[in-house]
Design a protein around this motif. Structure first.
Motif, PDB file in Angstrom:
ATOM      1  N   ALA A 315       0.835  -1.209   0.000  1.00 43.04           N
ATOM      2  CA  ALA A 315       0.000   0.000   0.000  1.00 43.04           C
ATOM      3  C   ALA A 315       0.867   1.255   0.000  1.00 43.04           C
ATOM      4  CB  ALA A 315      -0.926  -0.016   1.217  1.00 43.04           C
ATOM      5  N   TRP A 318       2.493   1.901  -3.351  1.00 42.96           N
ATOM      6  CA  TRP A 318       1.534   2.370  -4.348  1.00 42.96           C
ATOM      7  C   TRP A 318       0.893   3.715  -3.991  1.00 42.96           C
ATOM      8  CZ3 TRP A 318      -1.555  -2.863  -5.021  1.00 42.96           C
ATOM      9  CH2 TRP A 318      -0.828  -3.710  -5.877  1.00 42.96           C
ATOM     10  N   ARG A 319       1.368   4.364  -2.951  1.00 37.63           N
ATOM     11  CA  ARG A 319       0.662   5.542  -2.436  1.00 37.63           C
ATOM     12  C   ARG A 319       0.516   6.661  -3.466  1.00 37.63           C
ATOM     13  NH1 ARG A 319       5.832   5.761  -0.885  1.00 37.63           N
ATOM     14  NH2 ARG A 319       6.938   7.775  -0.817  1.00 37.63           N
ATOM     15  N   LYS A 322      -1.290   4.406  -6.956  1.00 35.35           N
ATOM     16  CA  LYS A 322      -2.603   3.810  -6.647  1.00 35.35           C
ATOM     17  C   LYS A 322      -3.027   4.264  -5.246  1.00 35.35           C
ATOM     18  CE  LYS A 322      -1.491  -0.337  -9.372  1.00 35.35           C
ATOM     19  NZ  LYS A 322      -0.146   0.172  -9.778  1.00 35.35           N
ATOM     20  N   TYR A 324      -5.754   5.028  -3.929  1.00 29.21           N
ATOM     21  CA  TYR A 324      -6.992   4.437  -3.405  1.00 29.21           C
ATOM     22  C   TYR A 324      -6.704   3.213  -2.542  1.00 29.21           C
ATOM     23  CZ  TYR A 324      -5.944   1.732  -7.601  1.00 29.21           C
ATOM     24  OH  TYR A 324      -5.311   0.994  -8.560  1.00 29.21           O
ATOM     25  N   PHE A 325      -5.603   2.523  -2.805  1.00 28.03           N
ATOM     26  CA  PHE A 325      -5.325   1.283  -2.075  1.00 28.03           C
ATOM     27  C   PHE A 325      -4.908   1.583  -0.634  1.00 28.03           C
ATOM     28  CE2 PHE A 325      -3.133  -2.570  -0.788  1.00 28.03           C
ATOM     29  CZ  PHE A 325      -3.986  -3.551  -1.244  1.00 28.03           C
ATOM     30  N   TRP A 329      -7.068   0.623   2.625  1.00 29.18           N
ATOM     31  CA  TRP A 329      -6.426  -0.250   3.609  1.00 29.18           C
ATOM     32  C   TRP A 329      -6.361   0.420   4.984  1.00 29.18           C
ATOM     33  CZ3 TRP A 329      -5.664  -5.000   4.665  1.00 29.18           C
ATOM     34  CH2 TRP A 329      -4.646  -5.428   5.519  1.00 29.18           C
ATOM     35  N   THR A 364     -13.282  -0.745  -1.272  1.00 28.71           N
ATOM     36  CA  THR A 364     -12.786   0.333  -2.133  1.00 28.71           C
ATOM     37  C   THR A 364     -11.367   0.026  -2.616  1.00 28.71           C
ATOM     38  OG1 THR A 364     -14.142   1.991  -1.000  1.00 28.71           O
ATOM     39  CG2 THR A 364     -12.237   2.795  -2.242  1.00 28.71           C
ATOM     40  N   ALA A 365     -10.507  -0.405  -1.693  1.00 31.56           N
ATOM     41  CA  ALA A 365      -9.116  -0.694  -2.050  1.00 31.56           C
ATOM     42  C   ALA A 365      -9.028  -1.751  -3.143  1.00 31.56           C
ATOM     43  CB  ALA A 365      -8.342  -1.143  -0.806  1.00 31.56           C
ATOM     44  N   PHE A 366      -9.747  -2.843  -2.972  1.00 33.57           N
ATOM     45  CA  PHE A 366      -9.565  -3.973  -3.884  1.00 33.57           C
ATOM     46  C   PHE A 366     -10.390  -3.838  -5.161  1.00 33.57           C
ATOM     47  CE2 PHE A 366      -7.746  -5.671  -0.043  1.00 33.57           C
ATOM     48  CZ  PHE A 366      -6.681  -6.423  -0.520  1.00 33.57           C
ATOM     49  N   LEU A 369      -8.577  -1.295  -7.288  1.00 34.97           N
ATOM     50  CA  LEU A 369      -7.363  -1.943  -7.788  1.00 34.97           C
ATOM     51  C   LEU A 369      -7.694  -2.856  -8.970  1.00 34.97           C
ATOM     52  CD1 LEU A 369      -4.314  -2.547  -7.446  1.00 34.97           C
ATOM     53  CD2 LEU A 369      -4.981  -4.414  -5.896  1.00 34.97           C
ATOM     54  N   ASP A 372      -8.483  -0.762 -11.981  1.00 34.23           N
ATOM     55  CA  ASP A 372      -7.241  -0.209 -12.531  1.00 34.23           C
ATOM     56  C   ASP A 372      -6.472  -1.277 -13.315  1.00 34.23           C
ATOM     57  OD1 ASP A 372      -5.126   1.421 -13.078  1.00 34.23           O
ATOM     58  OD2 ASP A 372      -4.436   1.639 -11.013  1.00 34.23           O
TER      59      ASP A 372
END
Length: 601
Positions: A315, A318-319, A322, A324-325, A329, A364-366, A369, A372
């Motif tokens: 996470a 990817w900040r 990505k 959102y991840f 998280w 939301t995270a997954f 992802l 994306d």
């Protein structure tokens, strides 16, 4: 009608259909008794006295006045119609599903990922407990206010961001009173947050969720200093702090001591619990109403910590690409903090209901992802849509399967025992449900089965054994069981009163009177010790003293049918002319008859 509005309405309606079977479900004796069916302040409906009680009582280890008022309103409208009260829960959940979609769509402008997150939130079987359990009204109600608070905060932040864009130096200045605290959307967000805390204190982490929204997708970090963003949330943090303090006092004896559950166990268990939740999101098999605390092995702790560290490193990596991840998280982890067991309340290790709000971040995270990833590899829209539909169908089928177990108490706890035969809490609760049906022999057998799996004295088990043995006339054995329960809960007035009744049944009046005196001292507002003391006095020929005790019991509980009727009988029929009081007896009898609905004139 616009497409987003149509999707929101369809989502709410579909959620109502998915959970419609609960309209034929009953109350369960797993908190529904304390919350509704045997709670006189709730089942009487809405009135000024009970309304005040909702704000002043620490009943059932909680302070959530709006939740009590919602239950009171249910009883005012539907009486003790369990099906109607279940449907109210479903309506709240349906509204929450639509609000999750609207919130994410406004934040991200991503239609289908937002819809998928909301659908998973609506139909995932982990949320059956929050919806199909009447006592979990606090979950669906508090989340409604939380989502409204976040929607209002989003409007406020968007407007604030536009102002900052037009004023390059504005981001360095602290918020002014006029621009922030008198802003309508900010004020609405604060009001909704307050209402949410009054429904369930688990919302104390919501200010942190607002800070996460500032990071993504609002991206306010480029225009506002961290200090400004923190100062902006000060009223929210203050309210959260007050709620934490009130909740700590409200939970009282429900908070498990460090002697019973040591600190090292809680720390070791926390990462295991988080990983259990993650696994249940992906593979929700053997979901249960009760997950008892269990032995922890070193390998479980090591593996769980390794998994959480790995996901957190990913996470963080990817900040930027990505965001959102890490947003989802951290939302998931943060929302779990109040219920992860560091402050242990009750004897459960995890609970499906605890995932209700945290799941929004997790999904939301997954889902974002996955969206994306699908866009990067240019996956066919048909394949993406088919995969999404299959996942949602699987969720709905699993939810329908799980709903069946919540139709009544016996079904719920038999399922819990089927999942784990040594589940002492489920065995005891099954015994209670059988006891309520007057199936005493079956209940006794279940309690004896629970005894075999006890790792330490469980006071509720021995209290219930004492109750059944007393009904069967085995007062010596009943007294022994109450003794074990009292050793575990020495400050429980109800247990001391029960032990006193058994001493009286055995003719040991002196010991009985000592127990009744302890019960009165522990709970001066408890009428039963006065009633039981009066019965002893009558057996000893001390009629005048007995009447004094009965009058004390009536003063404490003027609406208790049994106490009123028994007192009226003694006052009317006592052979001692100095004790007889026909006028008072008639008054009490009229009141008792009214309370019984004129069923026992």
């Amino acid at each position: 009608m616009s497409r987003p509005r149509t999707i929101a309405l369809l989502l709410a309606f579909a959620t109502l259909l998915v959970f419609l079977p609960v309209g034929w479900h009953q109350f369960v004796n797993y908190d529904d008794v304390d919350y509704v069916t045997e709670n006189p302040f709730v089942k009487n409906g809405l009135n000024w006295t009970d309304f005040k009680w909702a704000f002043t009582a620490f009943h059932a280890g909680n302070w959530h006045p709006l939740t009590w008022i919602s239950h009171q309103l249910d009883c005012e409208l539907f009486g003790l119609n369990a099906g109607a009260q279940h449907i109210v829960n479903v309506l709240f959940h349906s509204a929450n599903a639509a609000l999750v979609f609207i919130l994410l769509l406004r934040l991200t402008e991503k239609l289908w990922p937002s819809a998928m997150v909301a659908a998973l939130f609506a139909w995932h079987p982990l949320h059956v407990e929050s919806v199909a359990w009447i006592a979990e009204r606090k979950d669906v109600l508090s989340t409604l206010f939380a989502l409204l608070a976040l929607l209002s905060y989003t409007r406020y932040a968007r407007k604030n961001l536009k102002q900052e864009n037009h004023k390059p130096n504005a981001g360095l200045a602290l918020p002014s009173f006029n621009s922030q605290f008198l802003n309508r959307d900010y004020f609405l967000s604060l009001i909704f947050f307050t209402l949410g805390l009054l429904s369930k204190p688990m919302l104390v982490t919501l200010p942190f969720a607002m800070l996460l929204l500032d990071f993504w997708p609002l991206q306010r970090r480029g225009f506002s200093s961290p200090i400004k963003l923190l100062v902006e949330k000060t009223p929210f943090f203050l309210l959260a702090g007050i709620s934490c303090i009130v909740t700590f006092f409200a939970q009282g004896e429900a908070v498990v001591t460090l002697t019973r559950v040591p600190l090292h166990y809680r720390i070791e268990h926390a990462p295991i619990a988080v990983v259990d939740y993650v696994l249940n999101f992906f593979w929700p098999a053997n979901l249960d109403a009760i997950y008892p605390l269990d032995r922890i092995f070193a390998w479980q702790v090591i593996v769980s910590i390794a998994i959480l560290i790995l996901i957190s490193i990913i996470a963080w990596h990817w900040r930027k690409t990505k965001p959102y991840f890490i947003f989802g998280w951290l939302w998931f982890l943060g929302a779990l903090v109040p219920v992860i067991g560091l402050v242990q309340v009750g004897s459960q290790s995890i609970a499906d209901r605890y995932t209700y709000i945290p799941s929004i971040g997790f999904f939301t995270a997954f889902i974002f992802l996955a969206a994306d990833f699908g866009a990067r590899i240019k996956t066919s829209k048909i394949i993406i849509a088919s995969s999404a539909v299959m996942i949602l169908i699987a969720c709905i089928l699993a939810t329908e399967f799980q709903l069946r177990f919540w139709r009544d108490s016996e079904t719920l706890f038999r399922h819990a025992i089927a999942v784990r035969p040594d589940n002492v809490i489920a065995l005891v609760d099954l015994g209670v449900s059988l006891d309520a049906q007057h199936r005493f022999d079956e209940a006794l057998a279940i309690y004896r089965q629970a005894e075999k799996f006890e790792t330490g004295p469980y006071y509720q088990l021995h209290n219930n054994l004492g109750n059944i043995l007393s009904l069967r006339g085995n007062h010596a054995a009943s007294l022994a069981e109450y003794g074990i329960a009292i050793h575990e809960r020495p400050n429980d007035a109800f247990l001391h009163n029960a032990a006193g009744s058994e001493f009286a049944a055995l003719g040991k009046f002196e010991m009985a009177m000592k127990e009744f005196a302890v019960a009165e001292q522990l709970n001066p507002n408890y009428a039963a010790p006065h009633l039981e003391t009066a019965k002893v006095f009558l057996r000893q020929g001390r009629d005048a003293d007995a009447v004094n005790e009965l009058r004390a019991a009536v003063r404490l509980t003027p609406d208790d049918f049994q106490i009123l009727a028994y007192t009226a009988h003694i006052l009317a029929a006592n052979e001692n002319a100095a004790v007889r009081d026909g006028k008072s007896a008639l008054t009490l009898a009229f009141t008792a008859n009214d309370l019984s609905g004129h069923s026992q004139p």
